[in-house]
Design a protein around this motif. Structure first.
Motif, PDB file in Angstrom:
ATOM      1  N   PRO A   1      31.000 -37.333  12.995  1.00 50.03           N
ATOM      2  CA  PRO A   1      29.656 -37.590  14.012  1.00 50.03           C
ATOM      3  C   PRO A   1      28.366 -37.543  12.988  1.00 50.03           C
ATOM      4  CG  PRO A   1      30.173 -35.819  15.015  1.00 50.03           C
ATOM      5  CD  PRO A   1      31.586 -36.094  14.073  1.00 50.03           C
TER       6      PRO A   1
ATOM      7  N   GLU B   1      25.062 -48.524  23.163  1.00 50.57           N
ATOM      8  CA  GLU B   1      25.468 -47.734  24.168  1.00 50.57           C
ATOM      9  C   GLU B   1      24.330 -46.964  24.858  1.00 50.57           C
ATOM     10  OE1 GLU B   1      28.188 -45.204  21.882  1.00 50.57           O
ATOM     11  OE2 GLU B   1      29.671 -46.627  22.164  1.00 50.57           O
TER      12      GLU B   1
ATOM     13  N   ASN C   1      31.767 -41.388  17.614  1.00 48.93           N
ATOM     14  CA  ASN C   1      31.609 -41.129  19.046  1.00 48.93           C
ATOM     15  C   ASN C   1      30.695 -39.853  19.269  1.00 48.93           C
ATOM     16  OD1 ASN C   1      31.574 -40.724  21.842  1.00 48.93           O
ATOM     17  ND2 ASN C   1      33.856 -40.072  21.622  1.00 48.93           N
TER      18      ASN C   1
END
Length: 450
Positions: free
Chosen positions: A332, A347, A447
């Motif tokens: 990440p 998102e 993610n």
């Protein structure tokens, strides 16, 4: 509604990126015009021109591929030297492909010259002026990033825990057992959490603990850890009513926390644990504005983190490639493309359970961090990046200074046209890296929300 919010988040960040690119080029344009260099084009994007307008001697416009921009200045390449070592016309002969590339670039640059341009070419500027022009773009990104992060920290604030309880655990699970087995549900053998036994509920505000007023959740956590096995009076506020109860923190295996209240990790990257008091409740978070003095340290930490990624870019890109073509997860904290940035923005925007204010702050912070990343990346001392031009100017200054000290003839300006083969290689590598990151962001996206 979620889909529309996702699209809106992507569009907002896309506009922010486009504006950042445009302002980056303004950072080059303004000092170039201030130093009387003739600027022929100011363009946002690459490829086919979709709109342009000429103002004075400069054409301003947008191109079809909005993945960058450029400012075209005359005299980026100095004329070649003849066999006597004096500046002259471009030689007509060539001994190889690389030399021909340099001569073609000089010829194309010479075609832009007009009568009266003799003292308006880029390469004739003093070194310090050329450095200012080339650093103008990254400096603009630094200013934008600092301002946007300042808006987030001072105007919105950072998410910090409050004294209001968000959740109450039913039981106590040792930290090592939870990490080892991933256990989330209570087993019959697990002890009841002291917060549950004391009747504390989500939404309760902790007013005092052991007679001490609670103003900071982390301070409360420290008191709880020290009070293991001791019955302690707790005052809570529920729906405007004050309730007094008692709680006995249970001695349990908990992570050791550092000064920033983050878990301390051992050499293997696993949390270090200790026996400490635990009651089993978690706080709600709220945006708490920071003072203006917190902005520059936050920018510095962000730049340091980005620089760490850039310094290890080959390995980071290799890790992305390995993750993209295997079952390994993406890091990440690794590099991502504009596609990945857009996905994260979408998102964030679509998280309807998160307050609107927090989502807006996150989107602004995302654009701000992206500007800081553009600043650092463009300072890499390789052509065609801005840092490559700065490195060339500094090398010229060193050569000329050394020649004066050694009483030798002035070597003249550095001919960056000779570096065009390397420039093309770097450009090809950057395009390949971009294509890889876009592919990875599609098939194996980062993610960051769990």
């Amino acid at each position: 509604m979620t889909v529309l919010l996702f699209i809106l988040g992507v569009l907002l960040v896309a506009v922010g990126i486009a504006a950042s690119i445009a302002l980056h080029e303004v950072g080059h344009l303004v000092p170039a015009k201030l130093f009387k260099v003739r600027v022929t084009q100011y363009m946002v994007g690459f490829g086919k021109t979709i709109w342009s307008r000429r103002r004075g001697e400069t054409e301003y416009g947008f191109k079809a591929i909005p993945l960058g921009g450029y400012v075209s200045m005359i005299g980026m390449y100095p004329p070649a030297k003849d066999q006597a070592g004096q500046a002259g016309s471009v030689r007509r002969s060539s001994t190889g492909m690389f030399q021909q590339l340099a001569e073609d670039a000089r010829s194309a640059a010479a075609e832009q010259l007009r009568p009266g341009d003799e003292n308006r070419v880029f390469y004739k500027l003093p070194v310090w002026k050329r450095i200012i022009i080339m650093l103008g773009g990254p400096f603009m990104n630094l200013v934008i990033g600092t301002v946007l992060l300042g808006v987030v920290l001072v105007g919105f604030g950072t998410a910090q825990p409050t004294a209001t309880v968000s959740e109450v655990y039913k039981c106590v699970v040792p930290a090592s057992q939870q990490a080892r087995t991933g256990q989330q549900d209570c087993l019959p053998s697990d002890p009841v959490a002291p917060a549950t036994a004391a009747g504390i509920r989500p939404g309760d505000k902790i007013v005092s603990f052991g007679g001490r007023p609670v103003t900071d959740w982390y301070e409360l956590t420290g008191w709880i850890r020290e009070a293991a096995g001791r019955k302690t009076t707790v005052v809570i506020e529920r729906n405007g009513t004050t309730i007094t109860t008692t709680i006995t923190p249970i001695r349990s295996e908990r992570p050791v926390l550092n000064a920033e209240n983050q878990p301390v990790l051992d050499a293997a990257g696993k949390p270090v644990t200790e026996q400490a008091g635990f009651v089993g409740m978690g706080p709600t978070t709220a945006l708490v504005p920071e003072p203006g003095s917190a902005v520059l340290p936050a920018v510095g930490e962000n730049l340091q983190s980005i620089a760490g990624v850039v310094l290890n870019l080959p390995q980071r890109v290799a890790d992305v490639a390995q993750a993209a073509f295997s079952d390994e997860p993406r890091d990440p904290n690794g590099p991502i493309s504009v596609v990945g940035v857009g996905r994260i923005a979408g998102e964030i925007s679509a998280m309807e359970e998160v307050p609107l204010q927090a989502r807006i702050a996150s989107l602004i912070g995302l654009v701000g961090s992206l500007n800081l990343a553009l600043c650092v990346f463009n300072l890499i001392p390789l052509l065609p990046l801005d840092g490559g031009h700065v490195a060339g100017a500094l090398w010229e200054a060193i050569r000329r200074r050394a020649a004066r000290l050694l009483r030798r003839p002035d070597p003249g300006p550095v001919d960056i046209a000779k570096l065009l083969p390397l420039t093309y290689v770097v450009a090809a590598l950057l395009m390949g890296m971009g294509a890889l990151l876009i592919y990875a962001d599609i098939v194996k996206p980062v993610n960051i929300f769990g």
